[in-house]
Each structure stands twice: as C-alpha cells, then as structure tokens.
Design an enzyme around this catalytic site. Structure first.
Site, PDB file in Angstrom:
ATOM      1  N   ARG A  54      -5.803  -0.254 -11.276  1.00 14.25           N
ATOM      2  CA  ARG A  54      -5.141   1.007 -11.630  1.00 14.25           C
ATOM      3  C   ARG A  54      -5.796   1.656 -12.843  1.00 14.25           C
ATOM      4  O   ARG A  54      -6.028   2.865 -12.852  1.00 14.25           O
ATOM      5  CB  ARG A  54      -3.647   0.759 -11.872  1.00 14.25           C
ATOM      6  CG  ARG A  54      -2.881   0.625 -10.569  1.00 14.25           C
ATOM      7  CD  ARG A  54      -1.450   0.178 -10.743  1.00 14.25           C
ATOM      8  NE  ARG A  54      -0.775   0.210  -9.442  1.00 14.25           N
ATOM      9  CZ  ARG A  54       0.406  -0.329  -9.195  1.00 14.25           C
ATOM     10  NH1 ARG A  54       1.061  -0.956 -10.164  1.00 14.25           N
ATOM     11  NH2 ARG A  54       0.949  -0.262  -7.996  1.00 14.25           N
ATOM     12  N   TYR A 114      -4.773   6.136  -3.822  1.00 13.82           N
ATOM     13  CA  TYR A 114      -4.878   4.678  -3.704  1.00 13.82           C
ATOM     14  C   TYR A 114      -4.518   3.940  -4.992  1.00 13.82           C
ATOM     15  O   TYR A 114      -4.389   4.530  -6.044  1.00 13.82           O
ATOM     16  CB  TYR A 114      -6.213   4.237  -3.131  1.00 13.82           C
ATOM     17  CG  TYR A 114      -7.501   4.591  -3.835  1.00 13.82           C
ATOM     18  CD1 TYR A 114      -8.627   4.890  -3.070  1.00 13.82           C
ATOM     19  CD2 TYR A 114      -7.644   4.588  -5.218  1.00 13.82           C
ATOM     20  CE1 TYR A 114      -9.837   5.174  -3.669  1.00 13.82           C
ATOM     21  CE2 TYR A 114      -8.849   4.868  -5.812  1.00 13.82           C
ATOM     22  CZ  TYR A 114      -9.941   5.165  -5.044  1.00 13.82           C
ATOM     23  OH  TYR A 114     -11.139   5.435  -5.648  1.00 13.82           O
ATOM     24  N   GLU A 115      -4.313   2.619  -4.834  1.00 14.07           N
ATOM     25  CA  GLU A 115      -3.779   1.743  -5.880  1.00 14.07           C
ATOM     26  C   GLU A 115      -2.379   2.175  -6.326  1.00 14.07           C
ATOM     27  O   GLU A 115      -2.003   2.011  -7.484  1.00 14.07           O
ATOM     28  CB  GLU A 115      -4.721   1.681  -7.088  1.00 14.07           C
ATOM     29  CG  GLU A 115      -6.110   1.207  -6.767  1.00 14.07           C
ATOM     30  CD  GLU A 115      -6.140  -0.057  -5.930  1.00 14.07           C
ATOM     31  OE1 GLU A 115      -5.229  -0.893  -6.082  1.00 14.07           O
ATOM     32  OE2 GLU A 115      -7.061  -0.219  -5.119  1.00 14.07           O
ATOM     33  N   GLY A 116      -1.614   2.709  -5.394  1.00 14.39           N
ATOM     34  CA  GLY A 116      -0.289   3.220  -5.699  1.00 14.39           C
ATOM     35  C   GLY A 116      -0.388   4.690  -6.014  1.00 14.39           C
ATOM     36  O   GLY A 116      -1.047   5.092  -6.975  1.00 14.39           O
TER      37      GLY A 116
END
Length: 571
Positions: free
Chosen positions: A294, A429-431
C-alpha cells in the site's frame, strides 16, 4: 520520454521535513548515514534516468503478450530488470541474513518512487517481490525462508500475490480456491485467480505465487483462509527451479494502461504448495504483504505525478501560443496565468504527497528499530493516507498534465496520456481508495482518535512556529479537522463514518500537506522569499482551503445518500 529523478527533493524532505536522521541514530539502521543515503539516491537515480526511463514508451507500444502459454515481455524489460536485480535494489530493505541491504524503508520508498516515475510497468515487478519478501520474513517457516528469501532478495526469483477471484474482489472471504493436504507436508491448490500483476515473465528463473486458499476444514469468510507458496517451478533439493508446477497463465488482461505489465488470469490445478504461517491465518500473513504494497503503490502514484509534472513543464516552457502577458517572461504558455496555476498545483500537490509517504516510511522504520508503540500507531494512521492521496495525486496531476498540453495532450505521441492511463489503476488495487478511507475512519480510529490527535498536535506546532497568515491558516485548518475527527469518533453507526470517509482522508492529507510545506519553507532560510516558501504559500492559500468543504461533507454522515431509490437513480 525524458525523466530526472528528483534526488534533491528527497534529500531536502529527509533532512528538513521528516527527520531521517532519527532513523540513522538507531542501532538497527546505524549504517544509513547521510553519505550512504546520498550514494544510494544518486546511484538509484542514475538507474532510473538512464536505464528505466527509456523503456517507458516500449511497454506502452509493445505490450506483454501470451504466446503458446509463454509470456513475452516488452522490448528491453529483461535488461532493465537485470539492472534492477544486479544492483541489489529488490532487496534494499530485506534482511542481510538472506542477502538484503537492511536499509530503512524510507530509502526504499524514495527509490521505488523514482523507478515508478521512470517506468511504472516494470517497477511493479520488484514491488510485488519486496512485499512477498516481507511476508515470508514474518510468517514463513525456517525452511521456506532459507529456500526462497535469498533467491527473491537477489532478484533471481520474483513474487506475486494471488487474492482476487472473479466472484471475490474486495470481499476476499468469498474466494473458492481450495487447498487439500497431500499427506507429505505439501498441499494441492486448485482454483482461479484474476488481476495477478506480473503473473509470469520470461526473465526470472522462477515466479513464486503467494496464494490464498481454503483448507477443507476452513470456515466461511476470511477467518477460514490460509496462505500458500506455490512456485511456477518446484525447487529441487539444491534449490534450483525444477519441474513445472501444475499452474498456468490462462490469459492476459486487456487494460487501459500499464501495457508492459502482464496482468494475468492464473489457473491452479492441484498445484503443489507449501503453507505460509498458520492454518486459517492467511489473511494475517497476506496483510503484511499488502501493507507493504500500500505504501509502495502510493509512491507509484507520486512517481507518475513527478514524471507528468516534468513532462508538462518541459512542454509549457517551449510551446508558444497567444500573446504572453508577462513582461520579460519566457514568451511561451508558461507565462499564462491558468497554465502557471496548473503547473504550481501539480508541483505543490506532488510535494505534499511525497512528504506524507516519506514520513510514513520513517515512522515504519522508527517503529521497527525502537519498538515504539506511538511510531507504530503513527505509521498505521499514515499508511491509508499515503496510499490514497498518493495515487489520487498521480491521477489528478497526470490529468492536469494532459490539459497543459492542450490538444497535443490527447495525442498519444506526446506521451502525456500514457501517464494518465498507466496510473489510473493505482487507486483501485491493494484496496481501493474508498477502502483505504474506510480503514482510516474505522480501524485506525479504534484508539478513539488518539493517533490522529497526536499527529494534529505536530501540525499545530508547525503552525505556531510559522506564524503569520500561513501559520494562522494552517492552525485553523487543523482545528477544523480536529473537531471533525471528534465528530467521527462519536458516531456509533459506522455507516455515518463511511459516508464521509473519502472527504475526511483528503482533508487530512491537505492539512498534512500544509504542515510539510511550512516545515520545508521554514528550513529554507531565505526570509520567506525562496522557492519553497513560494510553493508553500500557493498551497496554503489556494489548495488547503478545500478542507472546509471536505469537513462539511464528512459531518453530513450518511444523511441523504439513501434518499433516492434505485429506481430514482436509474430514472
């Protein structure tokens, strides 16, 4: 397209804004002296400028392809990756026991940003491997560490993360991939995963997949998920890549951008895997990798913002259009007020996002080196802000860059549009950034807002030291954000928090941006007339005021969001 890593900005932020010297004063990172930091940044910049940046266009014009089951990467990517691996850049922060440099995460963050600005498609590969290295260091068995970590740290092998499935995106608990014990300590992994960045390549000896799957006795939801190492080639007893595992790349996604990065649909058909961490503890292990990624994704956005800013400024400095209103100016569009506004916005926001990310990394390093709980809480709070604001900055700045180019920005040959297309996915992406914001107002506020208030105390100190109109404006903004934070924490219904989560995160980022800008200006020592003071003044007067409307939106809660029915929305 031309790119120059902003080494002087990293050094300035480290020295005068976020205090990297505190990290070097710890026993763990004692070797990260100023001389070492300068050497690392200078050498990494040379790699980014001279080796990676020339590959940026190749990845867009000559995308990765799947041919007869084999992924063929873009021209020059193999050589570019080899330069990254041979320079030791993959394992910058990895444990020296397995061949890593053991350097602070703050330095890795700066290097990742400059590589992202040079060629984001290729930089994604080592970023995934860095996250996997950290996950294995924390959760893998001694045997798995001994086998995989030296090879991944050297870059001989690379890593991926496999979470998403067609029916299980952000709701990871809905996954269907299965893991069945083979009776010999290994597991048979079966299922399909999608959106796997760098799912395969033609330049590393092995590709190591961390795969989330459910054991036969795994309960529904995330608590029943385990994590497995599933290599492309099963290692032999002496650690060489052996026979092919029972997995394959089904297809490569046709994407808006990042064409040089092969985003794969992966299929596992009783592929051999090894458990990483405890049974049913897969999410804990995977979150170690995701948290690393993140921050890494946040600086990907910042790297693209920097590249787009450089690109736009170079164009504006040369493009002549209309009568310029500035006597003795450049005689190009850079003299026009609106173009100047756009360029200063790009530069001011990029600096703010960069300072947030580097401050987050410094807190991670201090927490690791000292075990200080307050630094760990600070890092945890800054992580979703760094990810979301960093990637939003990449999107916004690259979009402004297209506008600076005018009609030529819409023409692919100028390269301005590629920045916008490439960076767009980083907010997903990655949340997604919405999930980052929800994490900020929920999980990160489980302390009653203590970490947020501690950070706002730092902002108050900066405002008081700055004094004048700028200090007063920052103090007022911090006060409003403090009141908004108190309101958030008081809400028993999480939906009221979630409804205003995105504006809250952005408001927090803007207040932090003002904080870092004023610290930078104070260290300049030119009596408030230097370039950093000018940029800080622009940010404080023209960008920080957005926080007023954002805070107002936060305190609306969920009210009004559901006043229209689905039928009303589709009318």
């Amino acid at each position: 397209m031309p790119y120059r890593a902003p080494v002087s900005d990293y050094k300035y932020i480290f020295d005068h804004v976020v205090g990297l010297d505190r990290v070097a004063e710890t026993d763990l990172f004692a070797e990260a002296s100023a001389d070492v930091t300068d050497a690392i940044l200078t050498e990494a910049a040379r790699l980014a400028d001279e080796v990676l940046a020339p590959l940026q266009r190749n990845g867009d014009l000559h995308p990765a392809k799947l041919e007869n089951g084999v992924v063929r990467t873009s021209p020059g990517f193999a050589e570019g990756y080899a330069a990254i691996a041979e320079g030791g850049w993959v394992g910058m922060s990895a444990d020296p026991e397995h061949g890593g440099m053991g350097l602070p995460q703050a330095l890795t963050t700066a290097v990742n940003e400059m590589m992202s600005g040079a060629c984001l498609s290729l930089q994604l590969n080592p970023l995934m491997t860095q996250g996997q290295i950290e996950a294995l260091e924390h959760h893998a068995s001694a045997e798995l560490k001994a086998l995989y970590l030296p090879r991944m740290t050297s870059g001989a092998w690379c890593g991926t993360m496999n979470l998403t499935e067609p029916q299980a995106g952000s709701d990871v608990g809905a996954l269907r991939t299965k893991a069945v014990p083979n009776g010999d300590g290994t597991y048979a992994i079966s299922g399909q995963k999608i959106y796997i960045s760098w799912g395969d390549n033609d330049f590393t000896e092995n590709v190591c997949h961390l795969v989330l799957a459910r054991l036969p006795d795994g309960v529904p939801g995330t608590k029943g998920i385990s994590l497995f190492m599933v290599p492309k080639r099963i290692p032999t007893e002496d650690g060489e890549p052996g026979t092919a595992n029972s997995l394959r790349v089904v297809s490569l996604e046709h994407k808006m951008g990042l064409h040089g990065s092969p985003t794969s649909v992966m299929e596992y058909d009783r592929a051999t895997g090894w458990l990483v961490g405890e049974e049913h503890g897969g999410m804990k292990a995977m979150f170690t990798m995701m948290n690393n990624a993140r921050l890494g994704v946040g600086v990907q956005g910042i790297g693209v913002a920097e590249a787009a800013c450089q690109h736009a400024l170079a164009y504006a400095a040369e493009r002549k259009q209309g009568k310029t209103p500035v006597e003795g100016g450049a005689g190009t569009i850079v003299d026009h007020a609106d173009v100047r506004r756009m360029l200063m916005t790009m530069k001011a926001q990029t600096f703010a996002a960069r300072a947030i990310a580097l401050d987050c990394a410094v807190s991670i390093d201090l927490a690791r080196a000292t075990g200080a709980a307050d630094q760990a809480a600070r890092a945890a709070l800054l992580t979703p802000i760094a990810k979301a604001f960093g990637t939003d900055t990449g999107i916004e700045v690259s979009s402004i860059g297209v506008q600076v180019h005018g009609g030529m920005g819409y023409i692919e040959e100028t390269g301005a549009a590629q920045f916008s297309r490439d960076v767009r996915v980083t907010a997903i992406y990655e949340g997604t950034n919405g999930i980052q914001a929800m994490d900020l107002v929920a999980r990160k506020m489980m302390d009653g807002g203590a970490a947020a208030m501690a950070l706002l105390n730092e902002v108050d100190a900066t405002a008081q030291a700055a004094g004048g109109a700028s200090g007063a404006a920052l103090a007022a903004a911090a006060g409003m954000l403090r009141e908004t934070t108190e309101w958030l924490v008081s809400q028993g219904d999480l939906n009221d928090r979630f409804a205003g989560a995105v504006p809250y995160l952005r408001a927090f980022a803007l207040v932090l941006g003002g904080h870092y800008h004023l610290r930078a200006a104070a260290a300049e020592g030119d009596g408030g007339s230097g370039r950093r003071a000018a940029l800080a003044g622009f940010f404080i007067r023209r960008m920080l005021p957005e926080h007023v409307g954002l805070c107002a939106a936060v305190r609306e809660g969920a009210g009004g969001l559901y006043d229209m029915s689905l039928e009303d929305l589709t009318a």
